[in-house]
Design a protein around this motif. Structure first.
Motif, PDB file in Angstrom:
ATOM      1  N   GLN A 194      -8.505   8.181  20.205  1.00 10.21           N
ATOM      2  CA  GLN A 194      -9.806   8.014  19.560  1.00 10.21           C
ATOM      3  C   GLN A 194      -9.841   6.648  18.875  1.00 10.21           C
ATOM      4  O   GLN A 194      -8.804   6.028  18.656  1.00 10.21           O
ATOM      5  N   PHE A 250     -17.375  16.536   7.509  1.00 13.79           N
ATOM      6  CA  PHE A 250     -17.180  15.302   6.734  1.00 13.79           C
ATOM      7  C   PHE A 250     -18.317  14.306   6.880  1.00 13.79           C
ATOM      8  O   PHE A 250     -18.240  13.190   6.378  1.00 13.79           O
ATOM      9  N   GLY A 264     -16.324   8.730  15.446  1.00 19.13           N
ATOM     10  CA  GLY A 264     -15.015   8.991  16.054  1.00 19.13           C
ATOM     11  C   GLY A 264     -15.138   8.875  17.560  1.00 19.13           C
ATOM     12  O   GLY A 264     -15.386   9.861  18.251  1.00 19.13           O
ATOM     13  N   GLU A 314     -11.544   5.556  15.373  1.00 22.68           N
ATOM     14  CA  GLU A 314     -12.328   5.930  14.206  1.00 22.68           C
ATOM     15  C   GLU A 314     -13.005   4.682  13.665  1.00 22.68           C
ATOM     16  O   GLU A 314     -12.442   3.584  13.716  1.00 22.68           O
TER      17      GLU A 314
HETATM   18  N1  PHE Z   1     -13.149  13.447  13.817  1.00 25.36           N
HETATM   19  C1  PHE Z   1     -14.163  14.047  14.645  1.00 25.36           C
HETATM   20  C2  PHE Z   1     -13.498  14.735  15.833  1.00 25.36           C
HETATM   21  O1  PHE Z   1     -12.487  14.287  16.280  1.00 25.36           O
HETATM   22  C3  PHE Z   1     -15.142  13.038  15.136  1.00 25.36           C
HETATM   23  C4  PHE Z   1     -15.967  12.403  14.077  1.00 25.36           C
HETATM   24  C5  PHE Z   1     -15.546  11.278  13.429  1.00 25.36           C
HETATM   25  C6  PHE Z   1     -17.191  12.934  13.756  1.00 25.36           C
HETATM   26  C7  PHE Z   1     -16.317  10.691  12.465  1.00 25.36           C
HETATM   27  C8  PHE Z   1     -17.981  12.345  12.817  1.00 25.36           C
HETATM   28  C9  PHE Z   1     -17.545  11.230  12.176  1.00 25.36           C
HETATM   29  O2  PHE Z   1     -13.981  15.708  16.332  1.00 25.36           O
END
Ligand code: PHE
Length: 366
Positions: A237, A279, A336, A239
């Motif tokens: 990913q 979040f 993300g 971020e």
């Molecule tokens: N961390 C989340 C995921 O992996 C993705 C995400 C990141 C969503 C930042 C919103 C903001 O599913």
């Protein structure tokens, strides 16, 4: 001239000492000095370590010339013995030191000769070596890092083994929260876990640098999932987060568009849906038209024609609070990006398992 021949011509006139004749002191001194100058000349002239050692044994050895002379000491009048003994020792010491320094210089010479023979030309091209190249995910990661750095973002890093707090609690996902089930987790024996997303790096960066901040954090994440053409237990990913004053969804969309047009180099069809992530508030799912099948339906888009690529939203005030940032003064957006999925879209890879297969027939195409 071999050493033996040389050594043989050392004056050995006084072997007759075994007859215990009282010797003439001057003869003895002469013999010592002759032996010494013979030895020193030999040492200076000889060019091989073996020959040098031959001379040393012949002169200083147990049965050598000086040993013979020493035997005669008993026949010297007692009053003169100290003087002759001293002379003898001085001569031995001098020869020994000449010998050692000659030996060292011969050894140095030999080493130089050897090194000269072992000389290797490192600039000669070697045939048959295949240079490696970057993995498709790395190619995209590098590009995105460049892009975001050019827009004032810093690239930060976080650990793959995370605490439960950073991966969940700080991101507004307390224990017992149903959202924990959205991400099947590999738990470690000590209560840590393999991070399920790169979002814990938001927490680390906010705590470390504080607002205002623009950051991206590429990295590997892990989910305890059944593996198939579109699911892997390990994937990548990227971020992203920006926290400042008066950040809105318009800022978020601006950066997402910059991202997509840079990666694909052309317009791609996108759609924005509401998405739930504890979040962010509000939260979105940004989907793109599947580029593997052009939207017709394939295993990658699960026959839907659309691929979830960019979950995002505005950072939840609880997250800011948890990181010591006042949500009344600051706010921000976060996303993300699925780097692995992006690589699949761009290169039209229809099976996620190929990316980690290590199969050179696959990798050599990039
Ligand atoms: N961390 C989340 C995921 O992996 C993705 C995400 C990141 C969503 C930042 C919103 C903001 O599913």
């Amino acid at each position: 001239m071999t050493p033996r021949a040389n050594v043989d011509c050392v004056p050995c006139l006084l072997y007759c000492l075994s007859f215990a004749i009282l010797i003439n002191m001057e003869d003895l001194k002469k013999r010592i000095s002759e032996t010494m100058s013979f030895a020193i000349t030999q040492i200076a002239e000889l060019c091989s370590l073996e020959q040098l050692e031959g001379v040393r044994v012949a002169v200083l050895g147990r049965k050598g010339d000086f040993a013979q002379i020493a035997k005669m000491l008993g026949t010297v009048p007692p009053g003169d013995r100290a003087e002759i003994g001293q002379l003898l020792n001085d001569a031995k010491r001098q020869i020994e030191s000449q010998f050692q320094s000659r030996k060292q210089s011969l050894e140095r010479l030999q080493l130089q000769e050897r090194l000269a023979q072992e000389w290797v030309d490192l600039t000669i091209p070697v045939s048959g070596v295949q240079a490696g190249h970057r993995h498709p995910v790395t190619i995209i990661q590098d590009e995105l890092e460049e892009l975001f750095m050019s827009m004032g973002f810093r690239v930060v890093d976080g650990p793959e083994i995370e605490s439960e707090y950073n991966n969940f609690d700080a991101l507004n996902i307390p224990a017992e929260h149903p959202a924990r089930d959205m991400q099947d987790t590999f738990w470690l024996a000590d209560g840590h876990l393999l991070r399920t997303h790169t979002s814990p790096v938001q927490v680390r960066a906010l705590k470390k640098f504080g607002p205002p901040i623009r950051m991206v954090a590429p990295g590997r994440v892990f989910r305890n999932e059944e593996v198939d053409a579109s699911h892997e237990h390990t994937f990548y990913q990227l971020e992203g987060m920006m926290v400042d004053r008066d950040i809105s969804v318009a800022h978020l969309l601006h950066f997402m568009k910059a991202l997509l047009s840079s990666v694909f180099g052309r317009d791609v069809e996108v759609r924005l849906r509401p998405g739930y992530f504890p979040f962010v508030e509000p939260g979105f799912e940004l989907d793109i038209r599947c580029l593997v099948c052009s939207g017709v339906g394939c295993p990658v888009c699960k026959q839907s024609g659309w691929v979830e690529l960019l979950p995002c939203g505005l950072v939840h005030p609880h997250v800011l609070q948890n990181c010591g940032v006042d949500p009344k003064e600051w706010n921000g957006f976060a996303f993300g990006l699925g780097l692995t999925r992006l690589a699949m879209m761009r290169y039209r890879i229809d099976d996620i398992r190929l990316l980690q297969s290590g199969d050179l027939r696959f990798l050599n195409q990039f």
